[in-house]
Design a protein around this motif. Structure first.
Motif, PDB file in Angstrom:
ATOM      1  N   LEU A  16       0.836  -1.206   0.000  1.00 38.34           N
ATOM      2  CA  LEU A  16       0.000   0.000   0.000  1.00 38.34           C
ATOM      3  C   LEU A  16       0.871   1.256   0.000  1.00 38.34           C
ATOM      4  N   ASP A  17       1.906   1.269   0.816  1.00 39.63           N
ATOM      5  CA  ASP A  17       2.822   2.409   0.811  1.00 39.63           C
ATOM      6  C   ASP A  17       3.458   2.605  -0.568  1.00 39.63           C
ATOM      7  N   ALA A  18       3.848   1.502  -1.196  1.00 37.60           N
ATOM      8  CA  ALA A  18       4.471   1.587  -2.523  1.00 37.60           C
ATOM      9  C   ALA A  18       3.494   2.105  -3.570  1.00 37.60           C
ATOM     10  N   LEU A  19       2.233   1.676  -3.471  1.00 37.65           N
ATOM     11  CA  LEU A  19       1.219   2.150  -4.411  1.00 37.65           C
ATOM     12  C   LEU A  19       1.085   3.663  -4.321  1.00 37.65           C
ATOM     13  N   ARG A  20       0.986   4.172  -3.105  1.00 40.39           N
ATOM     14  CA  ARG A  20       0.803   5.614  -2.915  1.00 40.39           C
ATOM     15  C   ARG A  20       2.059   6.388  -3.323  1.00 40.39           C
ATOM     16  N   ALA A  21       3.221   5.798  -3.121  1.00 41.19           N
ATOM     17  CA  ALA A  21       4.467   6.496  -3.453  1.00 41.19           C
ATOM     18  C   ALA A  21       4.731   6.542  -4.952  1.00 41.19           C
ATOM     19  N   GLN A  22       4.335   5.477  -5.656  1.00 45.54           N
ATOM     20  CA  GLN A  22       4.713   5.347  -7.074  1.00 45.54           C
ATOM     21  C   GLN A  22       3.607   5.713  -8.047  1.00 45.54           C
ATOM     22  N   THR A  23       2.353   5.714  -7.622  1.00 44.99           N
ATOM     23  CA  THR A  23       1.206   6.039  -8.479  1.00 44.99           C
ATOM     24  C   THR A  23       1.300   5.323  -9.829  1.00 44.99           C
ATOM     25  N   PRO A  24       1.259   3.998  -9.849  1.00 44.62           N
ATOM     26  CA  PRO A  24       1.431   3.279 -11.112  1.00 44.62           C
ATOM     27  C   PRO A  24       0.306   3.561 -12.100  1.00 44.62           C
ATOM     28  N   LEU A  25       0.669   3.560 -13.374  1.00 46.21           N
ATOM     29  CA  LEU A  25      -0.293   3.762 -14.455  1.00 46.21           C
ATOM     30  C   LEU A  25      -0.785   2.409 -14.960  1.00 46.21           C
ATOM     31  N   VAL A  26      -2.094   2.211 -14.908  1.00 43.64           N
ATOM     32  CA  VAL A  26      -2.722   0.989 -15.394  1.00 43.64           C
ATOM     33  C   VAL A  26      -3.308   1.258 -16.778  1.00 43.64           C
ATOM     34  N   GLN A  27      -3.073   0.343 -17.690  1.00 46.79           N
ATOM     35  CA  GLN A  27      -3.801   0.347 -18.953  1.00 46.79           C
ATOM     36  C   GLN A  27      -4.973  -0.600 -18.795  1.00 46.79           C
ATOM     37  N   SER A  28      -6.189  -0.078 -18.954  1.00 51.16           N
ATOM     38  CA  SER A  28      -7.356  -0.936 -18.811  1.00 51.16           C
ATOM     39  C   SER A  28      -8.010  -1.177 -20.160  1.00 51.16           C
ATOM     40  N   LEU A  29      -8.172  -2.425 -20.467  1.00 52.07           N
ATOM     41  CA  LEU A  29      -8.998  -2.860 -21.587  1.00 52.07           C
ATOM     42  C   LEU A  29     -10.184  -3.553 -20.931  1.00 52.07           C
ATOM     43  N   THR A  30     -11.197  -2.765 -20.647  1.00 52.06           N
ATOM     44  CA  THR A  30     -12.290  -3.253 -19.820  1.00 52.06           C
ATOM     45  C   THR A  30     -13.612  -3.006 -20.508  1.00 52.06           C
ATOM     46  N   ASN A  31     -14.688  -3.453 -19.874  1.00 50.81           N
ATOM     47  CA  ASN A  31     -15.994  -3.375 -20.518  1.00 50.81           C
ATOM     48  C   ASN A  31     -16.593  -1.979 -20.412  1.00 50.81           C
ATOM     49  N   ILE A  32     -17.545  -1.693 -21.278  1.00 46.14           N
ATOM     50  CA  ILE A  32     -18.112  -0.352 -21.361  1.00 46.14           C
ATOM     51  C   ILE A  32     -18.878   0.024 -20.101  1.00 46.14           C
ATOM     52  N   GLY A  73     -15.561  -8.346 -20.222  1.00 43.88           N
ATOM     53  CA  GLY A  73     -16.960  -8.077 -19.953  1.00 43.88           C
ATOM     54  C   GLY A  73     -17.828  -7.853 -21.174  1.00 43.88           C
ATOM     55  N   THR A  74     -17.372  -7.031 -22.136  1.00 39.89           N
ATOM     56  CA  THR A  74     -18.171  -6.731 -23.336  1.00 39.89           C
ATOM     57  C   THR A  74     -17.290  -6.817 -24.571  1.00 39.89           C
ATOM     58  N   PRO A  75     -16.797  -7.998 -24.909  1.00 43.28           N
ATOM     59  CA  PRO A  75     -15.862  -8.114 -26.028  1.00 43.28           C
ATOM     60  C   PRO A  75     -16.568  -8.080 -27.381  1.00 43.28           C
ATOM     61  N   ASP A  76     -15.853  -7.577 -28.390  1.00 50.70           N
ATOM     62  CA  ASP A  76     -16.270  -7.713 -29.772  1.00 50.70           C
ATOM     63  C   ASP A  76     -15.021  -8.035 -30.582  1.00 50.70           C
ATOM     64  N   ASP A  77     -15.140  -8.146 -31.879  1.00 55.67           N
ATOM     65  CA  ASP A  77     -13.984  -8.548 -32.682  1.00 55.67           C
ATOM     66  C   ASP A  77     -12.820  -7.570 -32.535  1.00 55.67           C
ATOM     67  N   GLY A  78     -13.136  -6.266 -32.489  1.00 51.68           N
ATOM     68  CA  GLY A  78     -12.085  -5.265 -32.368  1.00 51.68           C
ATOM     69  C   GLY A  78     -11.376  -5.316 -31.033  1.00 51.68           C
ATOM     70  N   THR A  79     -12.152  -5.373 -29.946  1.00 48.81           N
ATOM     71  CA  THR A  79     -11.505  -5.417 -28.638  1.00 48.81           C
ATOM     72  C   THR A  79     -10.796  -6.752 -28.413  1.00 48.81           C
ATOM     73  N   ALA A  80     -11.308  -7.819 -28.996  1.00 52.97           N
ATOM     74  CA  ALA A  80     -10.628  -9.114 -28.871  1.00 52.97           C
ATOM     75  C   ALA A  80      -9.235  -9.040 -29.484  1.00 52.97           C
ATOM     76  N   ALA A  81      -9.122  -8.387 -30.647  1.00 53.92           N
ATOM     77  CA  ALA A  81      -7.811  -8.214 -31.273  1.00 53.92           C
ATOM     78  C   ALA A  81      -6.913  -7.339 -30.404  1.00 53.92           C
TER      79      ALA A  81
END
Length: 283
Positions: A16-32, A73-81
């Motif tokens: 938790l301390d490391a999370l707050r200190a480093q503020t990591p950037l997440v790339q999310s490929l998630t549902n709408i 969660g909500t995949p289609d051909d484009g997001t699957a690729a």
């Protein structure tokens, strides 16, 4: 006898301390359904998010992110690729990535897609019990995105999935986590707590996947990162329930609690217990 490298409260507090200190950037490929709430969860917890899910940019951005979430969660051909491009790029670049196999088992096309993504070795797999059982090819009974199985029933399937991933979790009233220690050993952890209000607000499970990706970016091992995310959510959701009167106020209170949880709160409220995942678990 539990594994000596099972995560401890000290490990989770340090993450938790490391999370707050480093503020990591997440790339999310998630549902709408979940994109906005997931971003708010990550910002509140101490990370940041970029929703990059088009096939032209997904692979390139995955090489730059601290962690990557792929949510079916909500995949289609484009997001699957795009899923495939991001998973391959993350694997090749050594970027931790999370597979959240939403709806796997009940829908054949996405089940096959999830199975194909396993070849890129997700760092962690996070799902409900039915999804974990189905992804391991052992059946699984889903009701849409809901689980019809208890989390403890997914332990054998979670262990089987360690062939493809470093850590696996099955969510429920008690979460069950298993992971490798790098020396061939397997450790297990139960995380209790949380709130019955979580499933009353959309994308709380999906946003947990994003938080796992954030913690994987800063934790020393995948199992510690996975456990830290689950524990952060369990503690914050308990606090939110105490300060809300229904789903709407809970959603707001949950974001506030994710922000205010600190290491002292984590240590005083977390309910974690090691177990030996190789043996049959009777609880």
């Amino acid at each position: 006898m539990t594994h000596p490298n099972t995560p401890t409260l000290d490990d989770l507090a340090a993450a938790l301390d490391a999370l707050r200190a480093q503020t990591p950037l997440v790339q999310s490929l998630t549902n709408i359904v979940s994109a906005n709430f997931l971003t708010n969860v990550l910002l509140a917890a101490g990370a940041s998010n970029a929703h990059i899910d088009n096939v032209h940019e997904a692979g390139g951005f995955a090489r730059l992110a601290g962690g990557v979430l792929i949510n079916l969660g909500t995949p289609d051909d484009g997001t699957a690729a795009a899923f495939t491009a991001a998973a391959e790029a993350a694997h090749d670049a050594g970027i931790p990535w999370v597979l959240d196999p939403v709806g796997v088992g009940g829908l054949p096309w996405r089940t096959g897609l999830a199975a194909d993504l396993l070849k890129y070795r997700p760092t962690a797999i996070r799902g409900n019990a039915s999804e974990i059982i189905a992804l391991a090819g052992r059946g699984g009974d889903t009701r849409g995105v809901d689980s019809a199985d208890e989390a403890a029933a997914a332990i054998p399937s979670a262990l089987a999935l360690l062939t493809h991933a470093d850590a696996v979790s099955a969510s429920g009233p008690v979460d069950y986590l298993v992971g490798r220690d790098g020396n061939g050993g397997v450790a297990g952890l139960r995380i209790a707590g949380g709130s019955a209000m979580l499933p009353r607000v959309t994308s709380t499970g999906c946003s947990l996947g994003g938080l796992v990706a954030a913690y994987l970016a800063v934790a020393p091992t995948p199992l510690i990162g996975l456990a830290a995310a689950h524990t952060h959510v369990a503690v914050a959701s308990e606090i939110a329930e105490e300060n809300s009167s229904g789903p709407g106020s809970f959603a707001v209170a949950y974001l506030d609690a994710l922000f205010t949880v600190d290491t002292d709160t984590l240590r005083s409220r977390a309910r974690i217990e090691a177990f030996h995942p190789v043996e049959k678990d009777e609880n």
